[in-house]
Design an enzyme around this catalytic site. Structure first.
Site, PDB file in Angstrom:
ATOM      1  N   GLY A  51       0.801  -1.216   0.000  1.00 34.56           N
ATOM      2  CA  GLY A  51       0.000   0.000   0.000  1.00 34.56           C
ATOM      3  C   GLY A  51       0.838   1.272   0.000  1.00 34.56           C
ATOM      4  N   HIS A  52       0.157   2.393  -0.083  1.00 37.83           N
ATOM      5  CA  HIS A  52       0.844   3.681  -0.197  1.00 37.83           C
ATOM      6  C   HIS A  52       1.605   4.030   1.085  1.00 37.83           C
ATOM      7  CE1 HIS A  52      -2.433   5.618   2.087  1.00 37.83           C
ATOM      8  NE2 HIS A  52      -3.261   4.956   1.321  1.00 37.83           N
ATOM      9  N   ASN A  53       2.793   4.597   0.875  1.00 36.03           N
ATOM     10  CA  ASN A  53       3.635   5.080   1.971  1.00 36.03           C
ATOM     11  C   ASN A  53       4.168   3.983   2.886  1.00 36.03           C
ATOM     12  OD1 ASN A  53       1.486   7.514   1.444  1.00 36.03           O
ATOM     13  ND2 ASN A  53       3.553   8.239   1.829  1.00 36.03           N
TER      14      ASN A  53
END
Lengths: 340, 340, 340
Positions: C237-239
């Site tokens: 997922g993001h980050n």
């Protein structure tokens, strides 16, 4: 853009600064500089808020006292963040219309003049592509597919025969919509394929993540209603129906003919068996397995806690005798009761 | 097609109507009109059967009394449905042979004249493609790959070096066959790649779902035997072997060097550890985790029930002390026994 | 190659044979012929070692007595296998530099003369491709992507805007790097997309498996540090941030903003919730669900054992009352104590 203009555009109330301060971007509380704004939605980041250098912070009125820098007040600051990020999104400029010279578009496809078709894309006969649609490089649009206005396919998306997309749909790379459902009849031990004669119907404003797959219906359609948001690597079986504004996180698998209600939130890695119904406003936490219908809204979970492996192994093996253990406790209770 | 012709072609016995009634399609019990047939295999749909408008319904002799409309009697009505759906499958017409002008086919590939190669596909040197093979748009067939007669690749399939497909194989979009296995040796904390020198051997009549991945063997081949059916988003590690006519549902992961028997059925989302053996005719229900070999046929499961989250949390935490709880019950039993 | 040359190149000590014996390949203990070498790292294969026909076997000094054939002694024989396999890897020869005539490369991309670009690939404006990079057929490299020297993309890889790859990265078919994170704000029941303004930063020597997806950061980057090895069908997922030399097996899902340490090993199918931290040198066994931070190194697990389904069902249902059962045991303990 001035802070005042930004406040107007995101629907926030600016307090604590001159309204003509210029801002050029948005960043986290820690990284934002004096020409950037930030946002505060989680009390875990209270320290970061206290030390931010941001020009202003989007936050809820109840948290206003935590900030030493100017604030952009909104009841829903996370929504404010979404709107502000959209204002600073350089990638949002659509490519100019046109068909890339390396794309292949069938002369029997119907494509509006305002459509963009990227390099190496393929659009087969009978496809109908609405106004302002963007087809990314490497996409394959099979014959008869219909795509509504302003829908955007990123790179390498595959839309199979029988797929119909609404307006303003967004599909990320590697997604496959309309692949065959897993329909098999058993003939004396060998599997006979059941031809999949249905399609996939995707409503307006649906978002579909990278490498997600949605099978077509066996008979009738798989239906993804408007406003549904699907993360990456989700698998949706044939004839599944997902209600409006339901959001599903990555790696979820939903087996065939299951119906999921509206406004549901399904966590990452959840597995949902086929032929069941899940009510509106159900939330399921990440990693849960769903083997039965859920007729009532609420938050649901399954699973066991993570432990150091040697300790887990002891509990893991005891699970095999959990029924027997319960009976042993019952026997003890009876024994003690008989003695009283 | 008349009902009589249809009955002959699917191997059913028509009862209760004139044999020259025309039918034009197949649909669910609820949606079928008077020119369509339907089928009944699940007693859950008894009501729908009672009210169907279908011209005739495929069902088992034991259920004949439930139908008010004419019937097509078969011991295995689900097989009848599969055969009838095939008769009404318009998409089953293969494209005419030929290589699309935008495809790239190496002059050093060997391709039969009856092969179809779709737009933007790539076929590298040394590939050998059998008669009547269909290669969908955007597929990449790497050098040396061999594809048997009448095999069909849908769009955007990737076949890596070392892959060999049998006859009448069907592969759905986004599948990757022959990617490197996850082989790593550890050298003082850093990972050193183990080159993957084997291949993938896929038998006749295998079906492989959308975005499924099958790794090549490290040494020797990963083997998918004939008649195996794989759903979408399955991951099969290097040197796995799957026996004939085994069916595996979506999102299953099988780690390296595991051997799975024949006629197995593996539910969605199952995870299977590496280096184990699973016997013939094993069934594993959806969401189960398999950490040890299964030497005997049977139906197997693991997992915990879905509950409302606050209630689940209490049970979840108690699992951490399940071993201790079992010991406490034992202590109570000993104590009571000593008192008697 | 002689055994003596091979011993030198892999760092092993040859014993028990003339050093000028020729070898042509590597195979398993069972399959290796008298011109091939093999390796022994797992005592499960003791029988196979006793009967091998290999010219020599790579093994640890402590196992030397188990072999009747000549040996190549190394403290880390699995590393020896990795090195020997590299010597016999015919596919390791890189293609000659050049851009395939069917590829499309923007005139505004910066590409070194030593780069190879495969058939039907797409490289958009502003991409910067380093020396000796190999871009496989069908890849899409979006505008502004940067790729370091000697990086190798296999077929049909998608690199989205904002992606930056280090040197000697290897990415397998169907992987998508830099797709949008799953960022949504809720506005009275409807979801509002949060534009994803960050990127993905992939370090040197990272390997990324087939159909794996890595989302770009919402603000700031998703970071995969050098030496990380990712298997197939992983979702990141993001980050998320993954520390150096961590290895992650297939089908793992990691939700947004989670940080994973260095030298971790995460088994297949593990699910990891968002916004947590996992320490260095943590191992998580296959199929586990991680809902909380792991601050200490160690081996961790969750899950329940596989059992025959009827037996499992009884234990499964008892789990629903595990908290109650624990309280019942406590009551019994109190009762007995009060009686003494």
């Amino acid at each position: 853009m001035t802070l005042s203009e930004l406040a107007t555009q995101i629907g926030a109330q600016l307090q604590g600064t001159a309204s003509n301060v210029m801002v050029t971007g948005i960043a986290t509380l820690t990284r934002a500089g004096p020409q950037e704004i930030s946002f505060f939605t989680n009390t875990l980041y209270r320290e970061e808020l206290a030390h931010t250098d941001a020009a202003a912070v989007i936050l809820a009125p109840k948290d206003q006292h935590l900030s030493k820098v100017p604030v952009l007040l909104m009841e829903n600051p996370y929504l404010g963040y979404a709107r502000a990020a959209a204002l600073f999104d350089n990638s949002a400029v659509p490519p100019p219309p046109g068909i890339h010279p390396t794309a292949w578009v069938s002369p029997h496809a119907m494509i509006e003049a305002t459509v963009f078709v990227g390099a190496q894309a393929v659009i087969e006969a009978g496809a109908i592509i609405g106004r302002h649609v963007i087809i990314g490089p490497g996409c394959v649009i099979e014959s008869g597919v219909r795509i509504g206005e302003e829908t955007h396919l990123r790179a390498n998306v595959t839309l199979c025969k029988g797929t119909q997309l609404g307006m303003r749909v967004l599909i990320h790379p590697g997604a496959v919509i309309g692949s065959d459902g897993f329909g098999l009849a058993n003939d004396k031990g060998q599997w006979v394929k059941i031809p999949q004669l249905g399609g996939v119907d995707v409503g307006d404003e649906v978002e579909i993540g990278a490498n997600t797959t949605i099978d077509k219906g066996s008979l009738g359609n798989t239906i993804i209603h408007r406003g549904v948001k699907l993360d990456n690597q989700i698998q949706i079986g044939h004839n599944v129906e997902i209600g409006e504004h339901t959001a599903i996180a990555g790696c979820v698998g939903i087996a065939g003919s299951t119906r999921i209600g509206r406004y549901c939130m399904i966590g990452g890695g959840v597995g949902i068996v086929g032929h069941i119904e899940i009510a509106d406003r159900v939330q399921i936490t990440g990693g849960s397995i769903v083997l039965q219908s859920i007729p009532e809204p609420g938050v649901y979970s399954s699973g066991t806690p993570l432990q150091l492996t040697p300790r887990w192994q002891r509990n893991y093996h005891r699970f095999k005798q959990l029924d027997e253990l319960t009976r042993r406790v019952y026997t003890l209770e009876q024994l003690l009761e008989s003695k009283q």
